[in-house]
Design a protein around this motif. Structure first.
Motif, PDB file in Angstrom:
ATOM      1  N   LEU A 172       9.638  24.325  -3.815  1.00 19.89           N
ATOM      2  CA  LEU A 172       9.035  22.984  -3.850  1.00 19.89           C
ATOM      3  C   LEU A 172      10.034  21.942  -3.355  1.00 19.89           C
ATOM      4  CD1 LEU A 172       7.000  22.508  -7.142  1.00 19.89           C
ATOM      5  CD2 LEU A 172       6.251  21.975  -4.836  1.00 19.89           C
ATOM      6  N   LEU A 200       5.524   7.542  -6.160  1.00 19.79           N
ATOM      7  CA  LEU A 200       5.135   8.848  -6.711  1.00 19.79           C
ATOM      8  C   LEU A 200       5.982   9.971  -6.118  1.00 19.79           C
ATOM      9  CD1 LEU A 200       1.260   8.869  -7.079  1.00 19.79           C
ATOM     10  CD2 LEU A 200       2.938   9.438  -8.808  1.00 19.79           C
ATOM     11  N   MET A 201       6.235   9.861  -4.816  1.00 18.45           N
ATOM     12  CA  MET A 201       7.073  10.881  -4.167  1.00 18.45           C
ATOM     13  C   MET A 201       8.465  10.891  -4.804  1.00 18.45           C
ATOM     14  SD  MET A 201       6.833  13.104  -1.734  1.00 18.45           S
ATOM     15  CE  MET A 201       5.943  12.811  -0.245  1.00 18.45           C
ATOM     16  N   GLU A 206      11.240  11.250   5.280  1.00 23.05           N
ATOM     17  CA  GLU A 206      10.206  10.478   5.995  1.00 23.05           C
ATOM     18  C   GLU A 206       9.903   9.183   5.239  1.00 23.05           C
ATOM     19  OE1 GLU A 206       6.792  13.012   6.318  1.00 23.05           O
ATOM     20  OE2 GLU A 206       7.842  14.502   7.523  1.00 23.05           O
ATOM     21  N   SER A 227       2.918   2.836  -3.646  1.00 24.40           N
ATOM     22  CA  SER A 227       2.460   3.825  -4.634  1.00 24.40           C
ATOM     23  C   SER A 227       2.790   5.241  -4.160  1.00 24.40           C
ATOM     24  CB  SER A 227       0.963   3.671  -4.908  1.00 24.40           C
ATOM     25  OG  SER A 227       0.257   3.625  -3.708  1.00 24.40           O
ATOM     26  N   TYR A 228       2.641   5.469  -2.839  1.00 26.26           N
ATOM     27  CA  TYR A 228       2.970   6.786  -2.273  1.00 26.26           C
ATOM     28  C   TYR A 228       4.463   7.060  -2.428  1.00 26.26           C
ATOM     29  CZ  TYR A 228       3.319  10.437   1.375  1.00 26.26           C
ATOM     30  OH  TYR A 228       3.561  11.601   2.074  1.00 26.26           O
ATOM     31  N   ASN A 260       0.819  -1.213   0.000  1.00 25.11           N
ATOM     32  CA  ASN A 260       0.000   0.000   0.000  1.00 25.11           C
ATOM     33  C   ASN A 260       0.848   1.256   0.000  1.00 25.11           C
ATOM     34  OD1 ASN A 260      -2.378  -1.383  -0.006  1.00 25.11           O
ATOM     35  ND2 ASN A 260      -2.636  -1.331   2.212  1.00 25.11           N
ATOM     36  N   PHE A 261       1.967   1.195   0.712  1.00 28.14           N
ATOM     37  CA  PHE A 261       2.827   2.377   0.828  1.00 28.14           C
ATOM     38  C   PHE A 261       3.602   2.613  -0.462  1.00 28.14           C
ATOM     39  CE2 PHE A 261       7.005   4.186   2.229  1.00 28.14           C
ATOM     40  CZ  PHE A 261       6.516   5.439   2.573  1.00 28.14           C
ATOM     41  N   VAL A 315      11.702  17.466  -9.700  1.00 28.19           N
ATOM     42  CA  VAL A 315      12.036  18.775  -9.123  1.00 28.19           C
ATOM     43  C   VAL A 315      13.543  18.900  -8.894  1.00 28.19           C
ATOM     44  CG1 VAL A 315      11.638  20.304  -7.148  1.00 28.19           C
ATOM     45  CG2 VAL A 315       9.776  18.935  -8.032  1.00 28.19           C
ATOM     46  N   ARG A 365      10.140  21.726   0.266  1.00 34.12           N
ATOM     47  CA  ARG A 365       9.021  21.015   0.888  1.00 34.12           C
ATOM     48  C   ARG A 365       9.118  19.511   0.653  1.00 34.12           C
ATOM     49  NH1 ARG A 365       7.912  25.791   0.021  1.00 34.12           N
ATOM     50  NH2 ARG A 365       6.210  27.057   0.847  1.00 34.12           N
ATOM     51  N   LEU A 366       9.656  19.145  -0.530  1.00 32.62           N
ATOM     52  CA  LEU A 366       9.724  17.728  -0.889  1.00 32.62           C
ATOM     53  C   LEU A 366      10.800  16.958  -0.128  1.00 32.62           C
ATOM     54  CD1 LEU A 366       9.227  17.873  -4.734  1.00 32.62           C
ATOM     55  CD2 LEU A 366       8.065  16.264  -3.249  1.00 32.62           C
ATOM     56  N   PHE A 375       3.217   5.463   9.830  1.00 29.77           N
ATOM     57  CA  PHE A 375       3.961   6.498   9.120  1.00 29.77           C
ATOM     58  C   PHE A 375       4.310   7.657  10.060  1.00 29.77           C
ATOM     59  CE2 PHE A 375       4.300  10.252   6.367  1.00 29.77           C
ATOM     60  CZ  PHE A 375       5.278   9.801   5.494  1.00 29.77           C
ATOM     61  N   ARG A 435      10.003  15.489   3.267  1.00 27.79           N
ATOM     62  CA  ARG A 435       9.018  14.411   3.089  1.00 27.79           C
ATOM     63  C   ARG A 435       9.702  13.153   2.553  1.00 27.79           C
ATOM     64  NH1 ARG A 435       3.604  16.454   3.246  1.00 27.79           N
ATOM     65  NH2 ARG A 435       3.723  17.353   5.318  1.00 27.79           N
ATOM     66  N   VAL A 445       8.270  12.474  -8.316  1.00 30.64           N
ATOM     67  CA  VAL A 445       8.089  13.939  -8.252  1.00 30.64           C
ATOM     68  C   VAL A 445       9.393  14.606  -7.819  1.00 30.64           C
ATOM     69  CG1 VAL A 445       6.923  15.772  -6.960  1.00 30.64           C
ATOM     70  CG2 VAL A 445       5.602  13.890  -7.885  1.00 30.64           C
TER      71      VAL A 445
END
Lengths: 144, 289
Positions: free
Chosen positions: B215, B48-49, B225, B44-45, B41-42, B56, B218-219, B143, B222, B52
């Motif tokens: 950006l 994508l992170m 994490e 895909s997150y 489940n994690f 950037v 901010r990224l 998380f 995350r 992205v």
């Protein structure tokens, strides 16, 4: 495919939405709403806690609230990466109002600069965004 | 006869142990399935992170953000992710050995930040410098817990308190194979973009909102994490797989032991019967004489 966007919302707990839509409206970090249609130029934006509206191909729309995160859009897709996402119809207003009061009470007991404030502020933003989405969409009105 | 009773008692005791190891194997298998689901489940997150961030960070310089900045390591940290519980084969001891080797080989010697009671107990008995112990992560290893650790570590790196942070944890290669690894967490080595992003519109640039550099700011936290949570999930899945295999082996060993003891028991019983018969036959013979 030119008329359709694939909207995916992912959270650390798993994908919470994967749908075909015709438009996506999201709330930017500066609390301004923006709308992305198919064939949009690639866009990467920071999202604030706020409403996410997905317009379905049948003309209806689904409303969600997402926590802060990132919005990545292209000509045929939109990916929203966020910590939390909830359908507006699933929000219990009295529960959220209670949650806000609790967080505010907790915050008032802390001094400025306290490390615990950061997480509480994030949770407060998330709770307020949910409340605003239910009681007349104040989150959207704030910016106009 | 006391000997027979003793063997029967031992068989009973081994059977009891076997019941426990079999139950633990089943519990570990169920927990492993859940852990694999959470990891899936994690994914895909996390993916994508990463994509992205790759977008950037492409062309970003190490000076663009404190978490990208490379410094000569004067002080470094290793976040060791072990387990709270034992009975999982070489899961913790292999990790502790790898971390010990890593600490001894590095110059200057890194300090340790520890998740899991097993590494805590191991390194408290040794000379390694323990910087911090996160003792409540396994109370609810979600998380949020990983994000708290990541925020702490990122703040230490950004402030210049430490110049390098590594992660040490068990990676799950397959159900039967878990391998401890040490991976660099900070400074961040941004993921490289692999897929061709030139969609039907051709090579047009992204619209960044706010500016690309903001950006990035901010990224990156995350992303730290995500990396810490990914390692934590990997370690949890590997722990359950290791425990499952260890308990499977223990159950099989108990079975072997039960078979062995049953053989001894039967032999002793047969011996006792033979002795009794000999006594009877001997007695009858004596009467006949």
């Amino acid at each position: 495919m030119g008329e359709i966007l694939r909207l995916r919302v992912v959270t650390p707990d798993g994908p919470s939405l994967d749908e075909e839509v015709t438009a996506v409206t999201a709330c930017s970090e500066q609390r301004g709403e923006f709308c992305v249609l198919p064939e949009h130029r690639p866009i990467l934006a920071a999202l604030g806690a706020g409403r996410l509206v997905a317009t379905r191909p049948d003309g209806g729309s689904d409303e969600f609230v997402t926590d802060s995160g990132f919005f990545e859009g292209g000509p045929s897709h939109v990916n929203v990466i966020t910590q939390r996402c909830v359908r507006v119809s699933d929000i219990d207003l009295s529960e959220v109002t209670e949650e806000i009061e609790e967080i505010e009470k907790e915050l008032s007991g802390l001094e400025f600069g306290d490390a615990a404030r950061g997480e509480l502020d994030v949770n407060l933003g998330w709770a307020r965004a949910r409340r605003d989405a239910v009681d007349g969409g104040k989150a959207g009105e704030d910016i106009t | 006869m006391a000997n027979l009773k003793e063997i029967r008692r031992r068989i009973g005791s081994v059977k009891g142990t076997q019941k426990i190891t079999r139950a633990m194997r089943m519990v570990a298998a169920a927990k492993l399935r859940r852990a694999q689901e959470t990891t899936e489940n994690f994914r895909s997150y996390a993916d994508l992170m990463s994509s992205v961030l790759a977008e950037v960070a492409s062309g970003a310089s190490p000076k663009d953000h404190p978490l990208l900045e490379r410094r000569e390591p004067k002080r470094s940290l290793v976040l060791v992710i072990s387990s709270d519980r034992g009975l999982c084969g070489g899961f913790n001891s292999n990790l502790n050995r790898l971390v010990t080797d890593h600490v001894e080989a590095a110059d200057p010697e890194p300090e340790l930040t520890i998740i899991g009671k097993k590494s805590e107990a191991y390194f408290k008995r040794r000379t390694a410098t323990i910087h911090h112990i996160y003792s409540d992560i396994y109370d609810g290893p979600g998380f949020d817990a990983a994000a708290r650790v990541a925020k702490d570590l990122a703040a230490k790196y950004a402030s210049g308190e430490v110049d390098r942070i590594d992660l040490a944890f068990n990676e799950m290669h397959s159900l039967a194979s878990q391998k401890p690894v040490v991976k660099q967490l900070l400074p961040i080595a941004p993921p490289v973009q692999v897929e061709d992003k030139e969609d039907v519109l051709g090579p047009v640039g992204f619209i960044f909102e706010p500016k690309r550099i903001e950006l990035l700011g901010r990224l990156l936290p995350r992303y730290v994490e995500v990396e810490v949570y990914r390692a934590l999930l990997e370690s949890i899945a590997a722990e359950h797989a290791a425990r499952m295999i260890a308990m499977e082996a223990a159950t099989n060993n108990a079975q072997d032991m039960i078979e062995h003891l049953t053989l001894i028991y039967n032999r002793a019983r047969q011996g006792a019967i033979t002795n009794e018969l000999l006594d009877i036959v001997g007695g009858a013979e004596a009467l006949n004489d």
